[in-house]
Design a protein around this motif. Structure first.
Motif, PDB file in Angstrom:
ATOM      1  N   GLU A   1       0.813  -1.219   0.000  1.00  0.00           N
ATOM      2  CA  GLU A   1       0.000   0.000   0.000  1.00  0.00           C
ATOM      3  C   GLU A   1       0.844   1.265   0.000  1.00  0.00           C
ATOM      4  OE1 GLU A   1       0.001  -1.439   4.403  1.00  0.00           O
ATOM      5  OE2 GLU A   1      -0.072  -2.310   2.391  1.00  0.00           O
ATOM      6  N   ASN A   2       2.150   1.156   0.317  1.00  0.00           N
ATOM      7  CA  ASN A   2       3.036   2.325   0.311  1.00  0.00           C
ATOM      8  C   ASN A   2       3.836   2.463  -0.983  1.00  0.00           C
ATOM      9  OD1 ASN A   2       2.296   2.816   3.042  1.00  0.00           O
ATOM     10  ND2 ASN A   2       3.852   1.363   3.737  1.00  0.00           N
TER      11      ASN A   2
ATOM     12  N   LEU B   1      17.697  -7.066 -11.279  1.00  0.00           N
ATOM     13  CA  LEU B   1      17.846  -8.154 -10.321  1.00  0.00           C
ATOM     14  C   LEU B   1      17.019  -9.359 -10.747  1.00  0.00           C
ATOM     15  CD1 LEU B   1      17.611  -6.172  -6.959  1.00  0.00           C
ATOM     16  CD2 LEU B   1      19.667  -7.083  -8.039  1.00  0.00           C
ATOM     17  N   PRO B   2      17.377 -10.556 -10.272  1.00  0.00           N
ATOM     18  CA  PRO B   2      16.577 -11.746 -10.593  1.00  0.00           C
ATOM     19  C   PRO B   2      15.144 -11.607 -10.104  1.00  0.00           C
ATOM     20  CG  PRO B   2      18.709 -12.347  -9.644  1.00  0.00           C
ATOM     21  CD  PRO B   2      18.574 -10.871  -9.491  1.00  0.00           C
ATOM     22  N   GLU B   3      14.229 -12.250 -10.792  1.00  0.00           N
ATOM     23  CA  GLU B   3      12.814 -12.191 -10.439  1.00  0.00           C
ATOM     24  C   GLU B   3      12.579 -12.855  -9.088  1.00  0.00           C
ATOM     25  OE1 GLU B   3       8.960 -10.902 -11.581  1.00  0.00           O
ATOM     26  OE2 GLU B   3      10.891 -10.653 -12.572  1.00  0.00           O
ATOM     27  N   THR B   4      11.957 -12.126  -8.167  1.00  0.00           N
ATOM     28  CA  THR B   4      11.630 -12.644  -6.836  1.00  0.00           C
ATOM     29  C   THR B   4      10.232 -12.189  -6.462  1.00  0.00           C
ATOM     30  OG1 THR B   4      12.569 -10.704  -5.726  1.00  0.00           O
ATOM     31  CG2 THR B   4      14.053 -12.575  -6.099  1.00  0.00           C
ATOM     32  N   ASP B   5       9.710 -12.746  -5.369  1.00  0.00           N
ATOM     33  CA  ASP B   5       8.382 -12.334  -4.889  1.00  0.00           C
ATOM     34  C   ASP B   5       8.390 -10.865  -4.496  1.00  0.00           C
ATOM     35  OD1 ASP B   5       7.469 -14.870  -5.311  1.00  0.00           O
ATOM     36  OD2 ASP B   5       7.744 -15.515  -3.227  1.00  0.00           O
ATOM     37  N   ALA B   6       9.476 -10.413  -3.843  1.00  0.00           N
ATOM     38  CA  ALA B   6       9.563  -9.011  -3.435  1.00  0.00           C
ATOM     39  C   ALA B   6       9.564  -8.086  -4.635  1.00  0.00           C
ATOM     40  CB  ALA B   6      10.822  -8.786  -2.596  1.00  0.00           C
TER      41      ALA B   6
ATOM     42  N   SER C   1       6.026  -7.799  -6.130  1.00  0.00           N
ATOM     43  CA  SER C   1       5.031  -7.106  -5.319  1.00  0.00           C
ATOM     44  C   SER C   1       5.351  -5.629  -5.122  1.00  0.00           C
ATOM     45  CB  SER C   1       4.899  -7.788  -3.949  1.00  0.00           C
ATOM     46  OG  SER C   1       6.143  -7.744  -3.252  1.00  0.00           O
ATOM     47  N   LEU C   2       6.634  -5.247  -5.178  1.00  0.00           N
ATOM     48  CA  LEU C   2       7.037  -3.863  -4.947  1.00  0.00           C
ATOM     49  C   LEU C   2       7.802  -3.356  -6.165  1.00  0.00           C
ATOM     50  CD1 LEU C   2       8.296  -4.118  -1.250  1.00  0.00           C
ATOM     51  CD2 LEU C   2       6.110  -3.217  -2.045  1.00  0.00           C
ATOM     52  N   THR C   3       7.389  -2.174  -6.638  1.00  0.00           N
ATOM     53  CA  THR C   3       7.999  -1.607  -7.842  1.00  0.00           C
ATOM     54  C   THR C   3       8.958  -0.467  -7.525  1.00  0.00           C
ATOM     55  OG1 THR C   3       5.988  -2.157  -9.067  1.00  0.00           O
ATOM     56  CG2 THR C   3       7.505  -0.592 -10.090  1.00  0.00           C
TER      57      THR C   3
END
Length: 387
Positions: free
Chosen positions: A52-53, A221-226, A229-231
């Motif tokens: 949300e931030n 960077l390599p594709e990760t969950d973080a 979810s965060l741009t």
């Protein structure tokens, strides 16, 4: 306490917030962090790194307060309204605090008042849609901030505290060179960040150019969950941390100079104890540098460790550093700090000679020539006695 000072038991206290500047504390000052607060920095970053931030917008070139208001009003329907502005980037230059609050409130007929810090020392004030202005503590809005807009200028993005309703979203401005300490302090004006409060970031054009470098690195960077979810948030935090690191490295020579000044005074006291005239002369420092001192050194980049070593030798001399008890420990503590924090940092030597020149230029700009206008000559009245 005077008795503590006389007995040698001196205590150093400090602000309990973020501690990014602890690396610049004197070697004799040791930071004591309460055990229950050891995780504070990590908790703040965890609360900030939430989906949300992750709202980020770039402002137009030379954008100021009026442009910010227009951008807030242009948010798409369905997005949460901005009711708090935290001007950490110091972008509102076209309005005073009161003027910005009034201009923003006029464009938000759904709100009843706007809260801001008075610039004349009047504390926190609130202005209403009808134009009334009063101290917030004496108003009906002291417990009804859900009906008010809130503007925190650059000087009050640290230390101010307001009880804001859950679901409030704030706009945090980003200016060029903003450091992580100031950014995090600004975001934490939203006391329930991560559990009800949220922030959006508005970057000046200059700050966005600096952020582009970090955004490119993040995308590589390599594709990760973080990453999915965060741009924007990882780039913003990395950028602010890099600014903190750069400023800390730039201030290390001044940290060394202050330490050398302390050692000089300590040495002078041991030599001239009780001889006040000699002690005062030995403690006096040069206030003006010669042209040779300012410009006769190499302008090529040098390792920061060598720059600091040169400054210590210039101030203390190459011999006799341990004449006063503790002097050797102080100087060695300074050297160890530099070697630990910046072993591979390179800086131009000329950069560290410009501070005094800038200070002198500012003093000259502030000088005002006072011309007293004396009254013109007058003819005295002849005295007379009344009957």
């Amino acid at each position: 306490d005077a008795s503590d000072t006389l007995s040698g038991r001196c205590f150093t206290v400090g602000f309990s917030g973020t501690d990014d500047s602890r690396m610049l504390l004197p070697p004799s000052a040791r930071q004591e962090t309460l055990q229950e607060l050891m995780q504070t920095n990590g908790v703040v970053l965890r609360n900030l790194l939430r989906h949300e931030n992750d709202e980020y917008e770039v402002l137009d070139d030379a954008a100021m307060g009026q442009h910010l208001i227009e951008r807030f009003l242009a948010r798409p329907q369905g997005q949460q309204a901005i009711n708090v502005v935290i001007d950490a980037g110091a972008l509102v230059l076209d309005y005073t605090n009161e003027e910005f609050a009034r201009a923003w409130l006029r464009r938000r007929p759904d709100m009843e008042g706007a809260v801001y810090f008075s610039e004349d020392g009047g504390g926190v004030e609130v202005t209403t849609q009808s134009g009334l202005k009063m101290p917030l503590v004496n108003s009906a809005y002291a417990q009804r901030l859900d009906r008010c807009l809130l503007y925190l200028d650059d000087g009050h993005t640290r230390g101010s505290d307001f009880v804001l309703p859950a679901g409030t979203r704030a706009a945090v401005t980003l200016g060029r060179g903003l450091m992580k300490d100031k950014l995090v302090q600004a975001c934490m004006r939203m006391r329930q960040l991560g559990v009800g409060h949220s922030v959006s970031f508005y970057a000046s054009f200059e700050a966005s150019l600096e952020l582009e470098v970090w955004q490119e690195r993040f995308r590589s960077l390599p594709e990760t969950d973080a990453r999915r979810s965060l741009t924007h948030l990882p780039s913003i935090l990395s950028w602010s941390i890099s600014n903190t690191s750069a400023v800390t490295c730039d201030q290390l020579p001044y940290f060394a100079a202050q330490g050398a000044s302390f050692v000089l005074k300590e040495r002078a006291y041991s030599r001239h104890k009780g001889k006040w005239a000699e002690l005062a002369e030995a403690c006096a420092e040069r206030e003006v540098l010669s042209v040779d001192d300012m410009y006769a050194h190499a302008c090529t980049p040098q390792p920061l460790v060598e720059v600091v070593e040169g400054r210590l030798r210039a101030r203390l001399g190459s011999e006799g550093l341990g004449e006063a008890e503790g002097s050797s420990d102080q100087t060695e503590g300074i050297r160890d700090r530099i070697r630990t924090l910046a072993p591979n940092v390179v800086r131009p030597v000329a950069v560290f000679g410009e501070e005094q020149e800038n200070e002198l230029e500012q003093e000259q700009e502030l000088e005002e020539e006072s011309q007293s206008a004396r009254p013109s000559a007058a003819t005295p009245v002849k005295p007379r006695l009344s009957k």
